[in-house]
Design a protein around this motif. Sequence first.
Motif, short mmCIF file in Angstrom:
data_model
loop_
_atom_site.label_atom_id
_atom_site.label_comp_id
_atom_site.label_asym_id
_atom_site.label_seq_id
_atom_site.Cartn_x
_atom_site.Cartn_y
_atom_site.Cartn_z
N LYS A 123 9.74 -8.31 -3.06
CA LYS A 123 9.66 -8.05 -4.50
C LYS A 123 8.36 -8.59 -5.08
O LYS A 123 7.82 -9.57 -4.60
N GLY A 124 7.88 -7.91 -6.09
CA GLY A 124 6.66 -8.34 -6.77
C GLY A 124 6.56 -7.59 -8.08
O GLY A 124 7.53 -6.97 -8.51
N GLU A 125 5.38 -7.62 -8.66
CA GLU A 125 5.20 -6.89 -9.93
C GLU A 125 4.87 -5.43 -9.65
O GLU A 125 4.26 -5.11 -8.64
N MET A 163 6.39 -4.01 0.10
CA MET A 163 6.75 -3.75 -1.30
C MET A 163 7.12 -2.29 -1.50
O MET A 163 8.04 -1.97 -2.24
N ASN A 193 1.33 -5.93 -7.84
CA ASN A 193 0.74 -7.26 -7.64
C ASN A 193 1.71 -8.13 -6.88
O ASN A 193 2.92 -8.05 -7.09
N LYS A 194 1.17 -8.95 -5.99
CA LYS A 194 2.01 -9.95 -5.33
C LYS A 194 1.18 -11.22 -5.14
O LYS A 194 0.08 -11.18 -4.58
N THR A 254 1.94 -6.77 3.31
CA THR A 254 2.58 -7.13 2.04
C THR A 254 2.79 -5.89 1.19
O THR A 254 3.88 -5.66 0.65
N TYR A 260 1.09 -15.24 -3.77
CA TYR A 260 1.67 -16.37 -3.03
C TYR A 260 0.92 -17.61 -3.49
O TYR A 260 -0.31 -17.67 -3.30
N TYR A 265 -3.56 -14.01 -4.80
CA TYR A 265 -3.09 -12.63 -4.71
C TYR A 265 -3.11 -12.13 -3.27
O TYR A 265 -4.16 -12.13 -2.63
#
Length: 294
Positions: free
Chosen positions: A52-54, A46, A9-10, A42, A12, A16
């Motif tokens: 970085k993200g989940e 990742m 997940n990312k 995106t 901003y 999402y």
Amino acid sequence: MELVLENINKKYNDCYAVKNVNVSLKTGVHALLGANGSGKTTLMKMICGILKGEGEVHFDDIDLKNEYDNYASHLGYMPQHFGYYPHYTVKEFLEYMCIIKNLSPQYSQKRIETLVKQLNLEDKMNTKMKKLSGGMLKRVGIIQALLNEPDILILDEPTAGLDPKERIIFRNLIASLSSTAIILLSTHIVSDIETIADDILIMKEGEIIMHDNYDELLKVVEGKVWELELPTQEGLAIMAQKRVVKSHNRHQSIHMRIVSDQKPHILAQLVNPDLDDLYLYYFEEEPNDETFDH
Ligand SMILES: Nc1ncnc2c1ncn2[C@@H]1O[C@H](COP(=O)(O)OP(=O)(O)OP(=O)(O)O)[C@@H](O)[C@H]1O
Ligand SMILES: [Mg+2]
């Protein structure tokens, strides 16, 4: 070999860019297809660990977060817009990339030579990066991604701006790597992937809404693609209401290819679907006020 993405997940600003992506990719060519802003870049960033993200990313038992150096040694990445030093020559740029990637000088020289030959850039080795055409720059981008013989190759719109001959060179190169690497490439150009992709991931608003091989994906639009020729006025009226994949003006008539759940006109004939039809089915609302002329 397997690249596994779990719960990626990312966001901003509460929105999402990538949402709940769970995908497992094996050796072969995987095409990431989606409209502008759907989250392709995106997601790729990742996977490369530069954003970085989940979520979790791992290549076999190598975890991206915990063992990044090891992970990165298996990775080749060609960004959509790649930065370079304009005053470097192609040779200097590639040598520099080899240093960044920690490759030995002897290996680097041989590897650069092989790749430059493969991508027909031998006569540009001493040309400054800023003097290259868009297509040449793309080829340098592909070469730098391949320097370390990556097991995972991430290519963000590698064919944008390539001419037909360069596309063929690129396609052959990817085909030659497809049995030894996990290749993920994003594109808008449907015809680029029909021939080389083992499977296709369709991304919409950050989510992977479909992931299957070409034949399975096309089943979604089977029985929904029609061709039809009508007098101009009548044809234009139909086109204003339907998803039109392509249209062609003939003398006082229009020939159309339409994606529609229902038969759009009594004279419409069912035809075999292709990926353009599927793309339009997912990315265009009906009725459609735009036409695509190929
Ligand atoms: N740095 C950022 N800050 C805020 N929003 C961003 C940022 N980067 C991307 N986005 C948003 O995230 C979404 C996904 O963008 P992304 O660039 O991943 O799409 P894409 O599929 O690669 O598009 P394209 O086909 O145009 O390259 C878009 O809505 C975009 O506006
Ligand atoms: Mg992008």
